[in-house]
Design an enzyme around this catalytic site. Structure first.
Site, mmCIF file in Angstrom:
data_model
loop_
_atom_site.group_PDB
_atom_site.id
_atom_site.type_symbol
_atom_site.label_atom_id
_atom_site.label_comp_id
_atom_site.label_asym_id
_atom_site.label_seq_id
_atom_site.Cartn_x
_atom_site.Cartn_y
_atom_site.Cartn_z
ATOM 1 N N GLU A 1 29.947 -40.048 81.055
ATOM 2 C CA GLU A 1 31.283 -39.669 80.598
ATOM 3 C C GLU A 1 31.221 -38.370 79.817
ATOM 4 O O GLU A 1 30.182 -37.715 79.744
ATOM 5 C CB GLU A 1 31.910 -40.786 79.771
ATOM 6 N N ASP B 1 25.996 -45.091 81.842
ATOM 7 C CA ASP B 1 27.283 -44.636 81.316
ATOM 8 C C ASP B 1 27.351 -43.117 81.416
ATOM 9 O O ASP B 1 26.682 -42.399 80.679
ATOM 10 C CB ASP B 1 27.404 -45.102 79.857
ATOM 11 N N ASP C 1 32.353 -55.440 76.813
ATOM 12 C CA ASP C 1 31.135 -54.675 76.548
ATOM 13 C C ASP C 1 31.123 -54.285 75.085
ATOM 14 O O ASP C 1 32.163 -54.021 74.485
ATOM 15 C CB ASP C 1 31.012 -53.451 77.455
#
Length: 262
Positions: A152, A150, A61
């Site tokens: 996080e 995503d 990625d």
């Protein structure tokens, strides 16, 4: 006025962002998948041992940090899929997205786009729409991975963005539901077990609809986040053979193609 805005958002079915979110620091924007996980959880035990790869498909990625990627080189080294960062919050678009997203496809990779969430900056509906409108789409062509979210650690402050588990769960669900409504595909969720269990928890079993892209820098996978019984992609190293992060799809190439198309 702040109370009125919150009431309107709740009536509309959206989780309002905390009103205390400070302005983004000047020059901020491009955080990569795992950049904050690496910062908080470390790089693991990969100095002398690699994870088992039999029956797995290597991938990568990337974000603007990798610039113009030499996709043929990565293909020749064995990468068969890639996730490319498209957006962050509601303010950032990857300036290298076209080169990376189209370039990976042109050498034969199966590729998808991901969004770096900032849940204290805008609600899940707004960020999902921004993502889909700037590269986060999907088509059942067998060459496009599902859009990815995503989730996080906060790059700017409190690790859970000032949200409790109930509010964070609602934020993830409205993002996921909006992406599904727009693309007819539930997004994959990228996260680490430690962050997810602390900030989201298991009141909703997201693994029923959302594929798991798990970040864990180790030669062994370890425990999965609550709400998930299976992982689809494992980001096992933050740097290595390919530009960006190193990933393994949990299956063979024909299963990867089916995953992209279904």
């Amino acid at each position: 006025m702040r109370t009125l805005i919150s009431i309107v958002a709740i009536v509309a079915g959206m989780t309002p962002a905390p009103a205390s979110a400070a302005p983004l620091p000047e020059g901020s924007a491009d955080h990569t998948a795992g950049s904050q996980i690496l910062k908080h959880e470390g790089s693991g035990d990969l100095r002398s041992e690699s994870p088992p790869t039999e029956g797995k498909v290597p991938g990568m990625d990337v974000s603007s940090h990798q610039g113009d990627v030499d996709w043929k080189s990565s293909w020749d080294k064995g990468a068969r899929f890639s996730y490319v960062k498209a957006t962050e919050g509601v303010h950032y678009r990857n300036p290298k997205f076209t080169q990376q997203y189209n370039g990976s496809l042109n050498v034969g990779m199966i590729r998808g786009a991901y969004h770096f969430a900032l849940p204290d900056r805008a609600n899940g509906v707004q960020q999902a729409n921004f993502f889909v409108e700037n590269g986060g789409g999907w088509s059942a062509d067998g060459k496009t991975l599902p859009p990815a979210l995503d989730m996080e650690y906060n790059p700017y402050g409190d690790v859970c963005y000032g949200l409790n588990q109930t509010a964070m769960t609602a934020w993830v669900k409205e993002f996921s539901d909006t992406v599904f409504a727009r693309t007819r595909r539930y997004p994959a969720i990228y996260t680490s077990t430690n962050w997810w269990n602390k900030c989201v928890g298991g009141s909703v079993k997201f693994g029923v609809n959302n594929p798991l892209w798990i970040a864990h820098y180790s030669s062994k996978l370890g425990a999965l986040p609550v709400g998930f019984d299976f992982h689809t992609i494992w980001q096992w190293q933050a740097a290595g053979l390919f530009p960006g992060d190193q990933n393994l799809f949990n299956g063979r190439i024909e299963q990867l193609r089916r995953f992209a198309a279904s």
